[in-house]
Each structure stands twice: as C-alpha cells, then as structure tokens.
Design a protein around this motif. Sequence first.
Motif, mmCIF file in Angstrom:
data_model
loop_
_atom_site.group_PDB
_atom_site.id
_atom_site.type_symbol
_atom_site.label_atom_id
_atom_site.label_comp_id
_atom_site.label_asym_id
_atom_site.label_seq_id
_atom_site.Cartn_x
_atom_site.Cartn_y
_atom_site.Cartn_z
ATOM 1 N N ALA A 1 -7.729 6.917 1.387
ATOM 2 C CA ALA A 1 -6.525 6.688 1.769
ATOM 3 C C ALA A 1 -6.055 5.623 1.730
ATOM 4 O O ALA A 1 -4.828 5.342 1.237
ATOM 5 N N ALA A 2 -6.807 4.368 1.740
ATOM 6 C CA ALA A 2 -6.237 3.153 1.795
ATOM 7 C C ALA A 2 -5.944 2.672 0.403
ATOM 8 O O ALA A 2 -5.379 1.755 0.085
ATOM 9 N N THR A 3 -6.555 3.313 -0.862
ATOM 10 C CA THR A 3 -6.209 3.157 -2.216
ATOM 11 C C THR A 3 -5.300 3.842 -2.724
ATOM 12 O O THR A 3 -5.174 3.833 -4.118
ATOM 13 N N LEU A 4 -4.580 4.884 -2.078
ATOM 14 C CA LEU A 4 -3.605 5.701 -2.634
ATOM 15 C C LEU A 4 -2.369 4.836 -3.231
ATOM 16 O O LEU A 4 -1.831 4.000 -2.904
ATOM 17 N N ARG A 5 -2.098 5.426 -4.675
ATOM 18 C CA ARG A 5 -0.982 4.802 -5.268
ATOM 19 C C ARG A 5 0.085 6.155 -5.419
ATOM 20 O O ARG A 5 -0.156 7.215 -5.101
ATOM 21 N N PRO A 6 1.343 5.541 -5.575
ATOM 22 C CA PRO A 6 2.238 6.843 -5.700
ATOM 23 C C PRO A 6 1.741 7.794 -6.754
ATOM 24 O O PRO A 6 1.251 7.448 -7.734
ATOM 25 N N GLY A 7 1.867 9.122 -6.427
ATOM 26 C CA GLY A 7 1.428 10.247 -7.281
ATOM 27 C C GLY A 7 -0.099 10.488 -6.951
ATOM 28 O O GLY A 7 -0.362 11.757 -7.375
ATOM 29 N N ASP A 8 -0.777 9.668 -6.373
ATOM 30 C CA ASP A 8 -2.205 10.219 -6.123
ATOM 31 C C ASP A 8 -2.165 11.036 -4.731
ATOM 32 O O ASP A 8 -1.401 10.904 -3.851
ATOM 33 N N ARG A 9 -3.320 11.943 -4.681
ATOM 34 C CA ARG A 9 -3.487 12.799 -3.524
ATOM 35 C C ARG A 9 -4.938 12.792 -3.208
ATOM 36 O O ARG A 9 -5.819 12.531 -3.875
ATOM 37 N N ILE A 10 -5.190 13.292 -1.748
ATOM 38 C CA ILE A 10 -6.647 13.249 -1.312
ATOM 39 C C ILE A 10 -6.649 14.705 -0.797
ATOM 40 O O ILE A 10 -5.874 14.931 0.251
ATOM 41 N N VAL A 11 -7.643 15.390 -1.046
ATOM 42 C CA VAL A 11 -7.930 16.770 -0.335
ATOM 43 C C VAL A 11 -9.315 16.610 0.352
ATOM 44 O O VAL A 11 -10.292 16.602 -0.403
#
Length: 312
Positions: free
Chosen positions: A189-199
């Motif tokens: 989650a700390a590496t998320l960019r705009p448009g990225d998601r994590i499930v």
Amino acid sequence: MTVVRSDVDLARAAIAPHLRRTPTLRTTIDTVHGPVEVVLKLEYAQVGGCFKPRGSLWATLHAQDQGLLTDAGVLVASGGNAAIGATIAARIVGVPVTVVIPETAPPVKIDALRAAGARVHLMGRRYSEAADAAVALAEQTGALALHAYDLPDVVAGAGTIGLEMIDDVPGPLTTVVCVGGGGLLAGLAATLRPGDRIVGVEPLGASCLHQALAARTPVPVELESIAADSLGATSVGGLCWNAVAGNPAVGSVLVTDEQIIAARRMLWDTHRILVEHGTATAVAGVVSGAVRPQPDSTLCIVLCGANTALAV
C-alpha cells in the motif's frame, strides 16, 4: 503510524545487495469466468522461499546502524516464514537468532530453521501464544525483538516487492495478495500510485482484515483454515489497519478452503509452481472469480511463499 514510499525506498537500498530481485511471469490461468491474463510475482524464489527476509533484514540492518543490535542477536515469534526471514537476516548480519513458533507449525519449516542454525522454541498452539512467549524471552535475553508483520521496518521491507513490480510491469496495477496480519499488504500500500489497486484475499476461516473492515476497527477472530499456519493472525496489525482503513484503493475478498486447495493444485498442474496454502489463497481469489481483471489495469498476483511439501 504508517509506512510511506520513502521508507520503502530506504529499505530497498539497504537490502538489495543481499537478497534476490525476484522475477515476474506473464501468463494465463483458468478461472470460473474463463482464461485470465495475469502477471505472477515469483517471490517464492526469494532466499528462504518466502518474502519475509526483506523486512527482517531491513529491520536488523537498521537496528545495527542505530546501535540497537547486541550480541544477543534477534528474536521473533512466527508460524514459520517470519522465523525463516529472521534467521536469514541474522546470518547475513552475523548475529544469533532465536525463534518462537507454535507447536502446530509445519515440520518442513521447523526442520529448515534448525538446519539454518536457529535456536527454536516450540510454545503454544497458535501464533498469539508464541508471540506472548517471545515478548518475555526478548526481555530476558536483550535480543532485538522483530515482529512478524507489525513493525515499520518489516512492513517497509515487504513493500520493496511493490517497487520491483512497478519497475517490471507497465501501467496501473491491480495487485492481489494473501493477508495474515497484513504486513505485506501494508508494505504494498505504501507503493501505490494513482490508478493502482490492491486486493487482500483471506480464507473464510482466517479473515482478520475482512472482519476489521466490516466492524470498522480491528477485532479478534477465530481461526479455522487450512492456511492458518501462515495466515494465522488473530487480529490485523495496526500498520495494516492504518494503511487500509478508508482507503478506496484497497479491497478485501474471502475464499473457502476448498477454493484454496483447488487453486494450489491448479498452479502445480498448469505451471509446476508449488506454493503454500497461504500463498494459494491469493491465487484462489482470482480463480474463484472474487477478483476480476479490469480493462485499465494489469492483474498481478504475489506468490509470496513456497515453504511446503508436495505431499501436502
């Protein structure tokens, strides 16, 4: 407290000379909705067979830099993989390691720890019982206490997987990952960019994140799953909760033990990739259709551990 991108960048610079940069594999897997293109992050090829050395090594190196590492070495409570990670970190740094693991841990992990030179203490039947015993033991010995999933440096180290995926896979990512205490999810989650998601995907019988989201606060959960040996946290970690609470880019789904077993078998039958049931939980999220590809995103699955036996 939360872990941010700059924390992960620091971790990456420190651990890169010592650990493997694991590859990705672009492939197709069969799901209930038909074939789906995915990118598999082959983190099970990491030293020690799992992602855990990333966080353990950064925590140990950082403590050494700060003068907090003594001759007593490091100590961790774990169902198995975090103990393997701590053992590898201690070997690299050159200090002893003590691990406290539940009596129910898989023999393959216990044997690996002893073969690597760890001092192994079998205490309790669940991770929470081993964790309580580890706190007391660390106070007695003066060893550096590492947490399996709820320590900032451990989370930042896990997040380095996300940086490698960003480098290797173009465009926005939907990253699918199994969840125990949530350290890996928090790092990603700390590496998320705009448009990225994590499930985050959890077994129905070991779903501390899903239940926390439903209750809007971390809650204690009961454990009854084939994957509980590696996804056996009875409450989601504080760092994970801080990363996901109210975050629209992070989702949560559940799968059954039957779906986990089937996904693990499928991965072996079709790709000759053997992973733990905990790791197969993430695969089951896609195979079952609980996680579906999005037209504007590349679907990625983190295969985070393979400390298991084919006969299981």
